[in-house]
Design a protein around this motif. Structure first.
Motif, mmCIF file in Angstrom:
data_model
loop_
_atom_site.group_PDB
_atom_site.id
_atom_site.type_symbol
_atom_site.label_atom_id
_atom_site.label_comp_id
_atom_site.label_asym_id
_atom_site.label_seq_id
_atom_site.Cartn_x
_atom_site.Cartn_y
_atom_site.Cartn_z
ATOM 1 N N PRO A 253 -12.458 -16.213 -35.187
ATOM 2 C CA PRO A 253 -11.760 -17.010 -34.155
ATOM 3 C C PRO A 253 -11.750 -18.506 -34.473
ATOM 4 O O PRO A 253 -10.802 -19.215 -34.106
ATOM 5 C CB PRO A 253 -12.566 -16.750 -32.874
ATOM 6 C CG PRO A 253 -13.543 -15.707 -33.187
ATOM 7 C CD PRO A 253 -13.584 -15.462 -34.641
ATOM 8 N N LEU A 254 -12.773 -18.983 -35.167
ATOM 9 C CA LEU A 254 -12.829 -20.406 -35.485
ATOM 10 C C LEU A 254 -11.856 -20.746 -36.606
ATOM 11 O O LEU A 254 -11.242 -21.825 -36.605
ATOM 12 C CB LEU A 254 -14.255 -20.819 -35.845
ATOM 13 C CG LEU A 254 -15.229 -20.628 -34.672
ATOM 14 C CD1 LEU A 254 -16.660 -20.867 -35.113
ATOM 15 C CD2 LEU A 254 -14.879 -21.574 -33.530
ATOM 16 N N ARG B 285 -15.316 -38.263 -30.718
ATOM 17 C CA ARG B 285 -14.023 -38.108 -30.067
ATOM 18 C C ARG B 285 -13.900 -39.050 -28.878
ATOM 19 O O ARG B 285 -12.809 -39.576 -28.618
ATOM 20 C CB ARG B 285 -13.753 -36.669 -29.644
ATOM 21 C CG ARG B 285 -14.832 -36.023 -28.811
ATOM 22 C CD ARG B 285 -14.513 -34.557 -28.511
ATOM 23 N NE ARG B 285 -14.506 -33.729 -29.704
ATOM 24 C CZ ARG B 285 -13.587 -32.788 -29.945
ATOM 25 N NH1 ARG B 285 -12.601 -32.585 -29.113
ATOM 26 N NH2 ARG B 285 -13.651 -32.069 -31.045
ATOM 27 N N TYR C 260 -17.651 -26.607 -25.894
ATOM 28 C CA TYR C 260 -18.292 -27.308 -27.015
ATOM 29 C C TYR C 260 -18.626 -28.744 -26.614
ATOM 30 O O TYR C 260 -19.723 -29.238 -26.852
ATOM 31 C CB TYR C 260 -17.355 -27.252 -28.227
ATOM 32 C CG TYR C 260 -17.507 -28.362 -29.235
ATOM 33 C CD1 TYR C 260 -16.609 -29.431 -29.255
ATOM 34 C CD2 TYR C 260 -18.539 -28.343 -30.172
ATOM 35 C CE1 TYR C 260 -16.762 -30.456 -30.186
ATOM 36 C CE2 TYR C 260 -18.686 -29.359 -31.099
ATOM 37 C CZ TYR C 260 -17.790 -30.415 -31.100
ATOM 38 O OH TYR C 260 -17.926 -31.436 -32.004
ATOM 39 N N LEU D 115 -18.190 -22.648 -29.620
ATOM 40 C CA LEU D 115 -17.305 -23.394 -30.511
ATOM 41 C C LEU D 115 -15.842 -22.991 -30.358
ATOM 42 O O LEU D 115 -14.930 -23.730 -30.719
ATOM 43 C CB LEU D 115 -17.751 -23.212 -31.961
ATOM 44 C CG LEU D 115 -19.105 -23.852 -32.296
ATOM 45 C CD1 LEU D 115 -19.590 -23.394 -33.663
ATOM 46 C CD2 LEU D 115 -19.025 -25.370 -32.258
ATOM 47 N N ARG D 116 -15.624 -21.819 -29.832
ATOM 48 C CA ARG D 116 -14.253 -21.359 -29.666
ATOM 49 C C ARG D 116 -13.528 -22.105 -28.552
ATOM 50 O O ARG D 116 -12.313 -22.200 -28.532
ATOM 51 C CB ARG D 116 -14.277 -19.867 -29.318
ATOM 52 C CG ARG D 116 -13.517 -18.990 -30.257
ATOM 53 C CD ARG D 116 -13.667 -17.564 -29.835
ATOM 54 N NE ARG D 116 -14.934 -17.019 -30.263
ATOM 55 C CZ ARG D 116 -15.370 -15.805 -29.915
ATOM 56 N NH1 ARG D 116 -14.655 -15.049 -29.116
ATOM 57 N NH2 ARG D 116 -16.527 -15.346 -30.345
ATOM 58 N N THR E 261 -13.022 -25.534 -26.743
ATOM 59 C CA THR E 261 -13.259 -26.968 -26.943
ATOM 60 C C THR E 261 -14.020 -27.591 -25.788
ATOM 61 O O THR E 261 -14.936 -28.388 -25.988
ATOM 62 C CB THR E 261 -11.909 -27.703 -27.145
ATOM 63 O OG1 THR E 261 -11.139 -26.995 -28.093
ATOM 64 C CG2 THR E 261 -12.141 -29.125 -27.621
ATOM 65 N N ALA F 90 -8.273 -30.598 -30.081
ATOM 66 C CA ALA F 90 -8.642 -29.192 -29.865
ATOM 67 C C ALA F 90 -9.694 -28.721 -30.867
ATOM 68 O O ALA F 90 -10.381 -27.720 -30.640
ATOM 69 C CB ALA F 90 -7.399 -28.307 -29.975
ATOM 70 N N GLN F 91 -9.859 -29.447 -31.969
ATOM 71 C CA GLN F 91 -10.753 -28.978 -33.037
ATOM 72 C C GLN F 91 -12.209 -28.953 -32.587
ATOM 73 O O GLN F 91 -12.626 -29.750 -31.737
ATOM 74 C CB GLN F 91 -10.632 -29.906 -34.252
ATOM 75 C CG GLN F 91 -11.064 -31.349 -33.956
ATOM 76 C CD GLN F 91 -10.878 -32.248 -35.161
ATOM 77 O OE1 GLN F 91 -11.757 -32.323 -36.012
ATOM 78 N NE2 GLN F 91 -9.745 -32.913 -35.242
ATOM 79 N N THR F 92 -12.963 -28.029 -33.188
ATOM 80 C CA THR F 92 -14.401 -28.000 -32.926
ATOM 81 C C THR F 92 -15.172 -27.880 -34.235
ATOM 82 O O THR F 92 -15.791 -28.838 -34.680
ATOM 83 C CB THR F 92 -14.797 -26.838 -31.991
ATOM 84 O OG1 THR F 92 -14.328 -25.597 -32.540
ATOM 85 C CG2 THR F 92 -14.240 -27.031 -30.597
ATOM 86 N N CYS F 93 -15.103 -26.703 -34.883
ATOM 87 C CA CYS F 93 -15.986 -26.419 -36.012
ATOM 88 C C CYS F 93 -15.287 -25.492 -36.991
ATOM 89 O O CYS F 93 -14.480 -24.652 -36.606
ATOM 90 C CB CYS F 93 -17.264 -25.768 -35.465
ATOM 91 S SG CYS F 93 -18.355 -25.030 -36.697
ATOM 92 N N LYS G 206 -8.588 -20.921 -34.966
ATOM 93 C CA LYS G 206 -8.474 -22.162 -34.187
ATOM 94 C C LYS G 206 -8.112 -23.326 -35.105
ATOM 95 O O LYS G 206 -7.288 -24.176 -34.763
ATOM 96 C CB LYS G 206 -9.804 -22.426 -33.473
ATOM 97 C CG LYS G 206 -9.766 -23.526 -32.420
ATOM 98 C CD LYS G 206 -11.126 -23.590 -31.722
ATOM 99 C CE LYS G 206 -11.283 -24.776 -30.798
ATOM 100 N NZ LYS G 206 -10.360 -24.769 -29.661
#
Lengths: 460, 204, 254
Positions: free
Chosen positions: C57-58, A451, A410, A404-405, A407, C38-41, C61
């Motif tokens: 880290p999230l 996305r 992920y 998840l860190r 992109t 750039a976003q994830t979770c 982010k």
């Protein structure tokens, strides 16, 4: 840290809930108590204000606990009571035994006290030749069956009336197969009445202790505490040091909250205020620490010491209702137990903070506004930090975090799952390691992620 | 170090942020008809409220209760108001009161909010009578009623030694499958005689 | 105003239409959004397991991704609760955090409290069961909880009630948890399933045709159970109802 001693809530809960009829019965019974609580609370317009006041009184008291304890001791002695201090459960048990021996007391009747459960007093006294009879009806049922209470206010909530009937037939001589609660309660009344009349000593817990007057308040619906301490001439009152409140007027706040939260009653049938012993008798008060001062020194968790043992958090907890008190493997089950027990022994009770969906209902129902669900979450952090988290869980979380860190990673992982799952045979997808898939369908895998679709529609 | 010093030291070693006590001046819930609220609530908790007008005989009023009519051994702690046939003072130990069918005692005041009556051991040599008798009746002046528990505690002065309790309804339990059973270990019934309640009264 | 769209990881991957519906609803009220890719979770799964080192880290982010927006809107009560109530554990004192913390909103509360929407045009002649997802309810207070003694209010119900023909069904337990609880759904699977089935049966007895919520995770769990048990109660995220989507077709059964 002994792995062998670690208790696993999940497997016990699974066993409990697999008996679907019984689990539903248990769930309904406790939800009913929650509903009664709602009705009672909604009858008090200033309910939320009372909760805030109660929380503030407890926080104030906890900050000045040393001072109030000394004030209480002096006032209680002024009333003619004896005051003892017990740093540990062992100290407590020894003190109680010594007092009983001093009075040559062999037959003891005891009303409900979670503290004495915590210290395992009954086993200790029995092992030392003292006969202890729990006189709260629910506790007596549980005692005869050799079980532990599954709820702090409704100890026998997990037992059907038929099961009570069997137990009473065996020990009290009631008719075989009889299960009418009125008939059974009447039998218990007669049986326990003899115990009260023959007892040498009565042990009670303490709902509230008043620092300014040295008084003790004990609340019951059955009258068993009073019968137990007003017939024999020895009363031993056992209390955790956090049960102290500063002033008489504070009782107004707590007593308006307690029974409504516990059972939906405006007040218990009996709210007894003891200032000193019965004339001609003795009153011994045992103040117990047993880890409370330690909890008090932990800012993330000290609010748990506000607890007035009402049980509302258990009644409202959707997990407790469907897993039963025994599945917690601890004296106090449910949300508050899942904070208090890991605080004492994180290794044994590491699974308890996870016996929770973090719904927050407990926090909303707690009369003293303990932020239970926040504490349960914080306790999970403690479990992880103390190395008690299962290796597989840790690795899964590490792996997921790495994915998840980044992109791009992920997106690749998500795309791979969405591509693969629809192409695999059903029995491969729903294999035995797919725990989600045991009773649930996976979501349909869309071709494109949000996305991707968004970029199509709106440009990147 | 002795346990007391150990415990106090542990507490003093960790000072916590001081939080002021809240002021408890209210305003708290009050009732337009406190007696009415008391009666309704008492009934809801399984008790019986009996109004006794000024000049009316409390004994006559109590006779509507079957358990009183049928009682063989009656211990009255208020013999000037209702006479019993067993004297408490005659009992040297509380155990001798084991077979009392009916006890009549004085209530100091009533609480509208929760149908509680404040009772003490002032004129009760053996306080266990409140629990040991099969049935209990409390006599309270209808003028001595407060709205809520905050007002109640303002009325109580705790002496250095003593025993007092709020009694709200008869003893009860729901420990067997949540079925309510009235008359657990304590009295099977509670009757509250409200004396001088012919008119609606305000709360004290 | 610059509004950043925060789409939870599992909505991005498994329920993209919820994200699209969210954009459409906001557009209806003249809100143009930006989707910073750039976003994830938000990091909830890690945080809820107690793995704070893996969560940090999230959180960072998220802060980097969204720091320059006036508002951040997200169709998920639990993710927003994570940012507003739990990120301070990781990001306190960080420049930009206070802003991002106070400006992150769940969709319904954004519409009601910031955009001041009182009604929304549309037709949805169905019996809708509102599932009060716990984080949205008890942390964001999208509605009062049944435990509280306060004047009742409900931002989700308020929005959908304005649709023509809609009926909101009455449940016996209006805000009991569905049992998803994140990793709870796997590690306490038996109880999680029991809780979800009880919710579904409550909706059944209430005559619910479709269950909605502000959290897709709850709906994913309920839908999974409903389909496996052929209960035929579809789910729709509240954004999809507000965007005018029709009732889902027959679900794919096991």
């Amino acid at each position: 840290m002994s792995r062998a001693a670690a208790h696993d809530h999940a497997s016990q809960a699974a066993a409990f809930v697999s008996d679907s009829r019984r689990a539903h019965w248990h769930d309904q019974a406790l939800w009913f108590v929650r509903a009664k609580r709602d009705k009672a609370a909604h009858g008090v317009a200033e309910w939320e204000r009372l909760r805030e006041d109660a929380a503030a009184i407890k926080r104030h008291t906890l900050a000045r606990l040393a001072e109030y304890l000394e004030q209480f001791e002096q006032a209680a002695k002024g009333c003619g009571a004896h005051v003892h201090w017990a740093a540990t459960a062992e100290d407590h048990n020894r003190i109680v035994l010594d007092i009983l021996r001093e009075h040559q007391a062999r037959r003891v009747v005891k009303s409900k006290s979670m503290l004495t459960e915590e210290c395992e007093l009954n086993a200790y006294l029995t092992g030392n030749g003292i006969d202890v009879v729990d006189t709260d009806l629910g506790e007596r049922i549980v005692q005869l069956r050799g079980e532990s209470p599954s709820h702090i206010v409704l100890p026998a909530i997990h037992i059907t009336k038929e099961e009570v009937g069997d137990t009473f037939h065996r020990y009290l001589g009631t008719d075989a197969g009889a299960s009418d609660p009125t008939y059974l309660a009447e039998a218990a009344r007669g049986h326990l009445r003899q115990k009260f009349l023959r007892a040498d000593a009565g042990i009670t817990g303490v709902n509230f202790a008043i620092a300014e007057t040295g008084g003790l308040v004990v609340c019951t619906n059955e009258g068993n505490a009073d019968l137990g301490v007003s017939l024999p001439s020895l009363h031993i009152a056992c209390m955790g040091i956090e049960k102290l409140i500063p002033r008489v007027e504070d009782l107004g706040v707590f007593l308006r909250l307690l029974a409504r939260s516990a059972t939906g009653q405006p007040i218990t049938a009996y709210t007894s205020h003891f200032h000193g012993p019965n004339p001609g008798g003795d009153l011994h008060i045992v103040l117990v620490d047993n880890g409370r001062s330690g909890i008090r020194s932990r800012p993330k968790f000290f609010d748990a010491l506000r607890c007035i043992r009402c049980g509302a958090c258990m009644n409202t907890c959707p997990v407790y209702r469907r897993s039963g008190g025994d599945s917690y493997g601890a004296t106090i089950p449910g949300p508050i137990g899942s904070v208090l027990h890991p605080l004492r022994d994180i290794a044994t009770h590491a699974s308890l903070p996870y016996a929770c969906s973090l719904c927050g209902s407990c926090s909303d129902v707690c009369p003293v506004r303990i932020p239970l669900h926040a504490q349960l979450l914080a306790m999970r952090g403690e479990v992880a930090e103390s190395g008690e988290l299962a290796w597989s869980k840790r690795m899964l979380m590490k792996f997921t975090s790495v994915v998840l860190r980044h992109t791009w990673l992920y997106r690749v992982a998500g795309g791979a799952v969405r591509w693969m799952v629809p192409r695999l045979p059903r029995r491969v997808v729903y294999n035995r390691w797919n725990i989600w898939g045991r009773n649930r369908e996976l979501p349909d895998m869309p071709r494109r992620s949000f996305r991707a679709l968004y970029r199509r529609r709106h440009g990147s | 170090m002795d346990p007391k010093q150990t415990i106090l030291a542990r507490l003093r070693d960790h000072p916590l942020e001081d939080v002021p006590l809240p002021d408890l001046d209210g305003p708290w819930t009050t009732y337009e008809d406190p007696l009415g609220q008391f009666r309704t609530t008492l009934q809801a908790v399984g008790g019986l409220a009996v109004d006794v007008a000024d000049g009316e005989s409390p004994d006559a009023a109590l006779r509507q209760v079957a358990a009183y009519r049928d009682a063989r051994k009656i211990c009255s702690l208020v013999p000037d108001i209702i006479r019993g046939n067993v004297s408490m003072d005659g009992a040297s130990s509380p155990h001798e009161l084991e077979d009392i069918d009916f006890c009549i005692a004085a209530g100091q005041f009533a609480v509208a909010e929760n149908a509680a009556v404040w009772v003490t051991d002032q004129n009760a040599r053996h306080r266990v009578i409140y629990f040991l008798a099969q049935h209990l009746a409390l006599i309270v002046s209808a003028r001595d009623i407060v709205h809520n528990l905050h007002d109640a505690y303002r009325k109580i002065a705790f002496a250095q030694r003593g025993y007092g309790l709020f009694i709200s309804g008869p003893s009860k339990t729901a420990d067997i499958e949540q079925s309510l059973v009235i008359g657990a270990h304590g009295p099977r019934s509670l009757t509250v005689l409200l004396v001088g309640s012919s008119m609606r009264s305000g709360a004290g | 105003m610059r509004v950043g769209l925060f789409i939870p990881c599992y909505i991005d991957q498994f329920f993209p239409d919820v994200g699209l519906a969210t954009v459409e609803v906001l557009q209806r009220f003249g809100i143009a959004v930006d989707f910073p890719s750039a976003q994830t979770c938000c990091g909830q799964p890690m945080a809820n397991s107690g793995c704070t080192n893996e969560t940090r880290p999230l959180a960072e982010k998220y802060l980097q991704t969204f720091r320059d927006y006036d508002y951040i809107v997200c169709p998920s009560g639990s993710c927003v609760a994570m940012v507003r109530h739990h990120y301070s554990h990781y990001l306190q004192e960080r420049p930009g955090f206070d802003h991002v913390q106070s400006r992150t909103f769940e969709l319904c509360e954004f519409l009601v409290d910031i955009v001041n929407v009182e009604s929304i045009e549309g037709v949805f002649p169905h019996r809708v069961g509102v599932h009060q997802s716990c984080h949205g309810l008890r942390e964001l207070r999208l509605a009062n909880s049944s435990e509280q003694v306060v004047t009742p209010f409900n931002k989700i119900a308020m929005l959908i009630s304005s649709l023509e023909g809609i009926q909101v069904t009455r449940l016996t337990r209006p805000d009991e948890c569905c049992g998803f609880g994140g990793t709870f759904s796997v590690f306490e699977e038996a109880v999680s399933t029991a809780m979800g089935m009880d919710r579904l049966r409550d909706h059944q007895q209430a005559g619910t045709e479709v269950i909605t919520a502000a959290d897709m995770s709850c709906l994913m769990h309920l839908d999974g159970l409903s389909r496996r048990n052929a209960m035929n109660i579809p789910v729709m995220h509240v954004a999809q109802i507000l965007a005018g989507r029709p009732l889902p077709k027959e679900p794919v059964t096991a």
